[in-house]
Enzyme design. Structure first.
Site, mmCIF file in Angstrom:
data_model
loop_
_atom_site.group_PDB
_atom_site.id
_atom_site.type_symbol
_atom_site.label_atom_id
_atom_site.label_comp_id
_atom_site.label_asym_id
_atom_site.label_seq_id
_atom_site.Cartn_x
_atom_site.Cartn_y
_atom_site.Cartn_z
ATOM 1 N N LEU A 15 37.075 50.368 37.084
ATOM 2 C CA LEU A 15 37.937 49.151 36.424
ATOM 3 C C LEU A 15 39.490 49.779 36.996
ATOM 4 O O LEU A 15 40.430 50.028 36.088
ATOM 5 C CB LEU A 15 37.774 48.704 35.247
ATOM 6 C CG LEU A 15 38.258 47.379 34.610
ATOM 7 C CD1 LEU A 15 37.781 46.495 35.437
ATOM 8 C CD2 LEU A 15 37.669 47.222 33.219
ATOM 9 N N HIS A 16 39.902 49.668 38.079
ATOM 10 C CA HIS A 16 41.235 50.164 38.553
ATOM 11 C C HIS A 16 42.097 48.891 38.647
ATOM 12 O O HIS A 16 41.684 48.130 38.118
ATOM 13 C CB HIS A 16 41.201 51.058 39.765
ATOM 14 C CG HIS A 16 40.469 50.257 41.115
ATOM 15 N ND1 HIS A 16 41.119 49.451 41.827
ATOM 16 C CD2 HIS A 16 39.196 49.851 41.307
ATOM 17 C CE1 HIS A 16 40.564 48.584 42.523
ATOM 18 N NE2 HIS A 16 39.453 49.044 42.331
#
Length: 90
Positions: A15-16
């Site tokens: 989850l960048h």
């Protein structure tokens, strides 16, 4: 209405920033409060910074909680985005 589902982060980068931005834009489309929980941390799905602070990497499980009028549709949309690996190339 309140719905919950545990989902597995499957994309390589987790989850960048780009994935969190996609998720926030998606969550804002619904009349529902969507929250992601990982361990003792939680974040609103509409908060890019909050999502990134979860540090959800590939292989981690997140609990997605959806509450409100569009809870079912919001949860389904979030689930599809995560399962499609945030539309990232392999």
């Amino acid at each position: 209405m309140r719905l919950e589902k545990v989902l597995l982060i499957q994309n390589k980068l987790g989850l960048h920033a780009r994935a969190a931005t996609q998720l926030a834009k998606l969550a804002n489309q619904f009349d529902a409060q969507v929250t992601l929980v990982q361990g003792d941390k939680s974040a609103s799905a509409t908060s890019v910074l909050g999502l990134m602070m979860l540090e959800s990497s590939m292989g981690k499980e997140v609990l997605v909680i959806s509450e409100g009028q569009d809870a079912e549709a919001a949860l389904l949309a979030v689930e599809q985005l995560i399962q499609q690996k945030f539309n990232e190339a392999e």
